[in-house]
Design a protein around this motif. Structure first.
Motif, PDB file in Angstrom:
ATOM      1  N   GLY A   1      21.180  -2.117  12.798  1.00 41.79           N
ATOM      2  CA  GLY A   1      19.892  -2.638  13.249  1.00 41.79           C
ATOM      3  C   GLY A   1      19.797  -2.741  14.755  1.00 41.79           C
ATOM      4  N   GLY A   2      20.494  -1.842  15.461  1.00 46.87           N
ATOM      5  CA  GLY A   2      20.432  -1.840  16.911  1.00 46.87           C
ATOM      6  C   GLY A   2      21.322  -2.874  17.572  1.00 46.87           C
ATOM      7  N   LYS A   3      22.156  -3.562  16.794  1.00 45.20           N
ATOM      8  CA  LYS A   3      23.037  -4.587  17.346  1.00 45.20           C
ATOM      9  C   LYS A   3      24.500  -4.259  17.044  1.00 45.20           C
ATOM     10  CE  LYS A   3      19.663  -8.317  16.628  1.00 45.20           C
ATOM     11  NZ  LYS A   3      19.425  -9.616  15.952  1.00 45.20           N
TER      12      LYS A   3
ATOM     13  N   ALA B   1      21.211  -2.262   6.797  1.00 46.84           N
ATOM     14  CA  ALA B   1      22.536  -1.940   6.261  1.00 46.84           C
ATOM     15  C   ALA B   1      22.496  -0.621   5.499  1.00 46.84           C
ATOM     16  CB  ALA B   1      23.026  -3.063   5.355  1.00 46.84           C
ATOM     17  N   LEU B   2      21.440  -0.414   4.714  1.00 49.52           N
ATOM     18  CA  LEU B   2      21.319   0.844   3.976  1.00 49.52           C
ATOM     19  C   LEU B   2      21.191   2.022   4.941  1.00 49.52           C
ATOM     20  CD1 LEU B   2      18.980   0.018   0.927  1.00 49.52           C
ATOM     21  CD2 LEU B   2      21.469  -0.010   1.062  1.00 49.52           C
ATOM     22  N   LYS B   3      20.506   1.815   6.031  1.00 53.48           N
ATOM     23  CA  LYS B   3      20.375   2.881   7.030  1.00 53.48           C
ATOM     24  C   LYS B   3      21.757   3.224   7.609  1.00 53.48           C
ATOM     25  CE  LYS B   3      15.626   1.954   8.564  1.00 53.48           C
ATOM     26  NZ  LYS B   3      14.791   1.489   9.711  1.00 53.48           N
ATOM     27  N   TRP B   4      22.591   2.202   7.749  1.00 55.39           N
ATOM     28  CA  TRP B   4      23.939   2.456   8.262  1.00 55.39           C
ATOM     29  C   TRP B   4      24.744   3.296   7.278  1.00 55.39           C
ATOM     30  CZ3 TRP B   4      29.025   1.689   6.946  1.00 55.39           C
ATOM     31  CH2 TRP B   4      29.966   1.830   7.964  1.00 55.39           C
ATOM     32  N   TYR B   5      24.656   2.956   5.984  1.00 63.55           N
ATOM     33  CA  TYR B   5      25.350   3.749   4.965  1.00 63.55           C
ATOM     34  C   TYR B   5      24.906   5.210   5.038  1.00 63.55           C
ATOM     35  CZ  TYR B   5      26.365  -0.775   2.669  1.00 63.55           C
ATOM     36  OH  TYR B   5      26.784  -2.053   2.389  1.00 63.55           O
TER      37      TYR B   5
END
Length: 411
Positions: A284-286, A224-228
């Motif tokens: 996360g790739g989904k 989730a942090l990577k998405w932000y």
């Protein structure tokens, strides 16, 4: 700005999931369908607190109530500091607070623990469970008991300019942000934290009442942090604390907002108003559904009231099917009564239908009611904004998540 958003902003600087499978087959059951007998309605004077902007039209509601229950007289005044601060206002001196008052559901647990409110009667509890959608009941419940009378639901949706974006465009974040600009606020945990739910993490367990039940200190939380962080480089994403203004200026073609701002957004977009549930996002790739917080607005009864029966009669009246539709007409809020949701006025309201969809399981999570949420709001926002800005580096993600989870799990 409605109290759910206000509370979140206030908490970060310091702050209002719906399964509608059973719409009663179009029946007209409501909280008012089985009125209490005259002997159980109570009598005497009762005070009612509502938000300032609602005092005038609630006085008309009370006139109707007094015609129906002439032995009960109601004085309507404003919540001293708004329903968003009901817990604080009642807590100053419960004996001087209103008999019945508006309150967001996330404060009910704290108020119940403090002894400010008592459980709803078994009969009223039964009727609310039968007549309202499950999420309304769950939102007003604390440790297995119902503590307030729910009357509306709050979940953010996506509002967009139909002359710039199509209904198909806004179904996926990737498409939305490649064909237009969506304005949102990464400093607001109320708005952005639910991406954590999309990533597969929990906040205080499945029911929001488990102090040790959070699971975002995990790879899912890191995802989730990577998405932000990735949104900082996304040209179709605008960081702003005033998305409404950016929509008005035409700098953004879509925003994430709640029903409390629907009237303002309608003025800005006019015939080009588009409303839809949140899009899907890739975490996360989904590909997963982007989620939101779900808030339930309620009326609660002061445990110090001297007219408990009369207060219950008033709270029940205020949250009946008919009065939930009055609130929708005057304030644009979305009813939780099944029969009210099944009326043409709600079915033909695009904002209402989008909010109802967002209130279903898998689209939103009911705001937890634990006192530790005050810590959560204060610490979650800097984590999200710091990650988005790049001030918090990927190597720090796991440690930052672990610290937050530890801090909000202290009893």
């Amino acid at each position: 700005m409605k109290f759910w958003k206000k509370m979140a902003l206030g908490s970060t600087a310091v702050l209002a999931a719906m399964s509608l499978a059973a719409c009663s087959n179009g029946s007209s059951n409501s909280s008012s369908s089985s009125e209490p007998k005259e002997s159980s309605t109570g009598s005497g004077k009762v005070t009612l607190w509502v938000d300032t902007a609602r005092v005038s039209w609630y006085k008309n509601v009370v006139k109707d109530f007094e015609k129906k229950y002439p032995k009960i007289k109601v004085k309507v005044t404003q919540n001293p500091n708004g329903s968003a601060n009901a817990k604080t206002d009642v807590g100053k001196d419960p004996s001087k607070a209103a008999d019945v008052f508006g309150v967001p559901n996330d404060q009910l647990g704290q108020m119940a623990e403090a002894g400010y409110i008592n459980p709803v009667s078994p009969q009223d509890t039964k009727e609310i469970k039968e007549n309202d959608v499950p999420e309304a009941y769950n939102g007003a419940e604390w440790k297995g008991k119902l503590y307030a009378y729910p009357y509306s639901e709050q979940a953010q949706t996506i509002y967009y300019n139909k002359s710039k974006l199509s209904a198909e465009d806004v179904k996926e974040w990737k498409t939305l942000t490649s064909k237009g600009v969506v304005a949102t606020d990464f400093t607001n945990a109320y708005v952005m934290w639910p991406v954590m739910f999309s990533a597969g993490t929990k906040l205080y367990g499945s029911n929001g009442e488990e102090v040790k039940g959070s699971t975002f200190d995990s790879q899912n939380g890191v995802n989730a942090l990577k998405w932000y962080a990735a949104q900082k480089k996304n040209k179709g994403v605008m960081q702003t604390s005033n998305a409404l203004n950016q929509l008005k200026k035409g700098n953004a073609q879509a925003i994430l907002d709640g029903p409390w701002n629907a009237a303002n957004i309608k003025k800005i977009l006019g015939k080009n108003l588009g409303v839809a549930p949140y899009p899907t996002i890739e975490v996360g790739g989904k590909k997963v559904q982007m989620e939101a917080f779900l808030g339930i607005e309620c009326f609660a009864i002061n445990s110090h009231t001297k007219n408990a029966k009369a207060s219950a009669t008033l709270a029940k009246f205020l949250t009946s099917k008919e009065q939930q539709l009055v609130v929708h007409k005057n304030a644009g809020e979305i009813p939780v009564n099944k029969a009210a949701q099944n009326t043409s006025v709600i079915k033909n309201d695009p904002v209402a239908t989008a909010v109802i969809q967002m209130s279903k399981p898998g689209y939103s999570v009911i705001q937890p009611k634990l006192p530790q949420m005050a810590i959560f709001w204060n610490e979650a926002a800097p984590l999200i904004s710091g990650t988005y800005d790049g001030k918090i580096k990927p190597a720090q993600y796991k440690a930052k998540l672990a610290k937050l989870q530890k801090d909000i799990s202290k009893k």
